[in-house]
Each structure stands twice: as C-alpha cells, then as structure tokens.
Design a protein around this motif. Structure first.
Motif, short mmCIF file in Angstrom:
data_model
loop_
_atom_site.label_atom_id
_atom_site.label_comp_id
_atom_site.label_asym_id
_atom_site.label_seq_id
_atom_site.Cartn_x
_atom_site.Cartn_y
_atom_site.Cartn_z
N MET A 1 0.85 -1.18 0.00
CA MET A 1 0.00 0.00 0.00
C MET A 1 0.89 1.23 0.00
N ARG A 2 0.52 2.15 -0.84
CA ARG A 2 1.29 3.40 -0.91
C ARG A 2 0.37 4.57 -0.55
N PHE A 3 0.91 5.48 0.22
CA PHE A 3 0.18 6.67 0.64
C PHE A 3 1.03 7.89 0.31
N LEU A 4 0.44 8.79 -0.44
CA LEU A 4 1.10 10.03 -0.81
C LEU A 4 0.36 11.16 -0.09
N VAL A 5 1.03 11.80 0.83
CA VAL A 5 0.40 12.83 1.66
C VAL A 5 1.19 14.13 1.57
N ASP B 1 4.73 17.44 -2.89
CA ASP B 1 4.62 18.89 -2.95
C ASP B 1 3.49 19.30 -3.88
N GLY B 2 2.67 18.34 -4.34
CA GLY B 2 1.58 18.64 -5.26
C GLY B 2 0.26 18.08 -4.78
N GLU C 1 1.45 8.93 -10.23
CA GLU C 1 2.77 8.29 -10.31
C GLU C 1 3.89 9.33 -10.37
N GLU C 2 3.64 10.41 -11.11
CA GLU C 2 4.64 11.49 -11.18
C GLU C 2 4.85 12.11 -9.81
N LEU C 3 3.76 12.38 -9.10
CA LEU C 3 3.87 12.93 -7.75
C LEU C 3 4.60 11.96 -6.82
N TRP C 4 4.31 10.66 -6.96
CA TRP C 4 4.97 9.64 -6.15
C TRP C 4 6.48 9.65 -6.42
N THR C 5 6.85 9.69 -7.69
CA THR C 5 8.26 9.69 -8.07
C THR C 5 9.00 10.88 -7.48
N ARG C 6 8.35 12.03 -7.46
CA ARG C 6 8.98 13.26 -6.94
C ARG C 6 8.90 13.36 -5.42
#
Length: 123
Positions: free
Chosen positions: A1-5, A55-56, A105-110
């Motif tokens: 599970m991935r969480f981008l916050v 950051d997005g 995915e772009e936000l995750w990569t950055r």
C-alpha cells in the motif's frame, strides 16, 4: 500500500489551510493520517506499507484499487467532503483513469519518504 500525503509543515499545506479556513486544519489531518499509518506499519507482519510526502497534494485526493479509482478534486475554500467525488474505471488506454494514474505516479516519483530509511514499502 502506498500513501502520498502532503507535508504538514510545508508552505503549500499552510496555503491550503488558509483557503479552507476550518477548525480542523489540514496539517492536523495529515498528522492524524501519519499516526494511523505508523500503527498499520507497526502491526503489519508483511512489508509493503510506504508513504511519501508530496509537494503537489493540495488540490486532489485519489484512492486507487486496481482498475477502479476514487478521485476528489478539491475546490477552493472547501474541504474534501464538500467537493465532488468521481468514481473512475479503467476502460481504455490514455483515458481519464490513465491520466489521473500518471499524474499520481509522477507525484509519487517526486515525493520524499515519510519514514527514515523507508523505500518501496521496506522499513
């Protein structure tokens, strides 16, 4: 599970808080989420819980489950539960689903790891 916050201490989070102007600020909601994620990681017998700061983050919530996605575009001066929610299903290449998935995915990569030494679900 991935969480981008969002980073609770970022300028972007503070700007979003000013727009929302609600009693429970975004930084607090992010910290509550991080606390719950810490519990999940501590209780999980399997590796695979990963989180990154983005950051997005300030104007979009996305929850993806295989070929289904729940997307909430956050509107100015409103919190997520007051915004429209879209249920997307992947039916074609480069459709709306793939475009949102590519954006995330772009936000995750950055993004930057939330936990020291964490990488791709490995603590």
């Amino acid at each position: 599970m991935r969480f981008l916050v969002g980073d609770p201490d970022s300028d972007l989070t503070r700007a979003r808080e000013a727009e929302e102007d609600v009693a429970l600020p975004l930084s607090t909601r992010i910290r509550v989420t991080l606390g719950e994620l810490d519990k999940i990681r501590a209780q999980s017998a399997q590796p695979g819980v990963d989180a990154r700061f983005s950051d997005g983050h300030a104007y979009l919530s996305v929850f993806r489950f295989d070929d289904d996605m729940i997307v909430t575009p956050l509107l100015t001066h409103q919190v997520g539960h007051d915004a429209p929610t879209l249920h997307l299903r992947r039916h074609q290449n480069d459709g709306l689903f793939d475009r949102f998935a590519s954006h995330v995915e772009e936000l995750w990569t950055r993004g930057t790891p939330v936990w020291e030494g964490a990488h791709d679900g490995q603590a």
